[in-house]
Scaffold this active site. Sequence first.
Site, PDB file in Angstrom:
ATOM      1  N   GLY A  88       0.828  -1.206   0.000  1.00 56.54           N
ATOM      2  CA  GLY A  88       0.000   0.000   0.000  1.00 56.54           C
ATOM      3  C   GLY A  88       0.858   1.250   0.000  1.00 56.54           C
ATOM      4  O   GLY A  88       0.576   2.227  -0.716  1.00 56.54           O
TER       5      GLY A  88
ATOM      6  N   LYS B  11       2.478   1.673  -3.412  1.00 60.94           N
ATOM      7  CA  LYS B  11       1.488   2.218  -4.356  1.00 60.94           C
ATOM      8  C   LYS B  11       1.332   3.726  -4.143  1.00 60.94           C
ATOM      9  O   LYS B  11       1.347   4.509  -5.097  1.00 60.94           O
ATOM     10  CB  LYS B  11       0.157   1.499  -4.140  1.00 60.94           C
ATOM     11  CG  LYS B  11      -0.974   1.961  -5.043  1.00 60.94           C
ATOM     12  CD  LYS B  11      -2.183   1.028  -4.866  1.00 60.94           C
ATOM     13  CE  LYS B  11      -3.375   1.559  -5.649  1.00 60.94           C
ATOM     14  NZ  LYS B  11      -4.235   2.429  -4.850  1.00 60.94           N
TER      15      LYS B  11
ATOM     16  N   TYR C 254       5.280 -20.156   8.620  1.00 55.89           N
ATOM     17  CA  TYR C 254       6.313 -19.414   7.880  1.00 55.89           C
ATOM     18  C   TYR C 254       6.147 -19.637   6.373  1.00 55.89           C
ATOM     19  O   TYR C 254       6.087 -18.687   5.592  1.00 55.89           O
ATOM     20  CB  TYR C 254       7.693 -19.870   8.342  1.00 55.89           C
ATOM     21  CG  TYR C 254       8.843 -19.139   7.697  1.00 55.89           C
ATOM     22  CD1 TYR C 254       9.093 -17.799   7.987  1.00 55.89           C
ATOM     23  CD2 TYR C 254       9.700 -19.788   6.803  1.00 55.89           C
ATOM     24  CE1 TYR C 254      10.161 -17.120   7.402  1.00 55.89           C
ATOM     25  CE2 TYR C 254      10.765 -19.116   6.225  1.00 55.89           C
ATOM     26  CZ  TYR C 254      10.991 -17.787   6.519  1.00 55.89           C
ATOM     27  OH  TYR C 254      12.046 -17.122   5.944  1.00 55.89           O
TER      28      TYR C 254
END
Length: 327
Positions: free
Chosen positions: A105, A108, A148
Site C-alpha cells: 500500500g 502504491k 512461515y
Amino acid sequence: MSQKRVLITGAAGFLGSHLCDRFIKEGYKVVGMDNLITGDLRNIEHLFKLEEFEFYHHDVSKFIHVPGPIDYILHFASPASPIDYLKIPIQTLKVGALGTHNCLGLAKAKGARMLVASTSEVYGDPMVHPQTEEYWGNVNPVGPRGVYDEAKRFMESITRAYYTFHGVETRIVRIFNTYGPRMRLNDGRALPAFIGQALRGEDLTVFGDGSQTRSFCYVDDLIEGIYRLLMSDYTMPVNIGNPHEITLKDFAEEVLKLTGSSVKIVYKPLPVDDPKQRKPDISKAKSILGWEPKVDRAEGLKKTYDYFKSLPKEEWSKQPKEFYSGK
C-alpha cells in the site's frame, strides 16, 4: 538531483542490516524499520551517527506512515528461524500477510518499487531437485512450519496481485540458506548452532542421520544478488542461493575441522516436516542478473567463525529469546 530514498523493513535483522550497509554505500538515504522482536539494534548501531540513516521502531503489521518520498521498499521483516516462528506463529503470519499488504500500500502511494524477501521454504520438502522457480512446492499448510511457509507463499501472491492489478513495480527474491556475520548464534539454524556448540565445547547436534542436504550462501553474495534483482526489470520470483550442496553431517565435520574442536557429533530425531534436500537452480539469476556466488564455503565459514569468536563470551551461551503470548 536529490538522493534516492529506500525503506528497509526488518532493518535490525541479519539480512536487513547488511542491506542498510549496502544501500548507504551506494549513496542512498536509508529508512530502517524494525519492531525488534527478533532484530537487534547492535546490528545497525554503527549507522545511527550517519545523516543518511533514520530508524523507525515500528511493527509493519500495523499501518505504516513514512513522510517524504520513497523510491524503493525492501520488505525483510519476519522471523526467519524455526526456533522463533514456532514460538510466535501468529506474528509470523501477520508480518508476511498484513505487513506485506501495508508495504505494498505504501509502495502504491509513493510510486515506489518494492522487493519482497521470499524463501526457499515456499518449495516445502521438495519433490523436485534442484528447485527451479517453476516448481510449485510441497508444503504442509497445517504443520508447524506452515506458519512461515504459507506466510511467504501468500506474500508472493499478494505482491503479484499488486503488480497485475495496481501496476506497482514489484520484485520477488526466493532466498536459500544464507550465513555470515550478524547471524544470531542462538537462532536454531544449523550453521550458528554448530559454531555455537563448538565454541562452548559441546557436542554438535545433527538431526536425523545427517544425510539431509543444505546449500549455504555467504551473505555478501546474497546481498549482491538482491541488489541486482531490485535494479532489474524482471518481475517473477528469482532464486538467490549457492548451488553447492552439502550433507549436514559433512557440514558438521567441516565446522569441527575449522574450529579445531575435539567434541563429537551426536544425532537426534528429525523435526516434523524438515526438508530433506535444498539446492537452488540459479539459471535465472545467472542469465537475467549475471549473478552467481563468488565466496566459497571455506572462506565464508572462516569469516563467520571469526565474527562469532569475537563476540563477548556471554553471547556464546545466550538462550533463544522467549516470547509472551500476550504481546
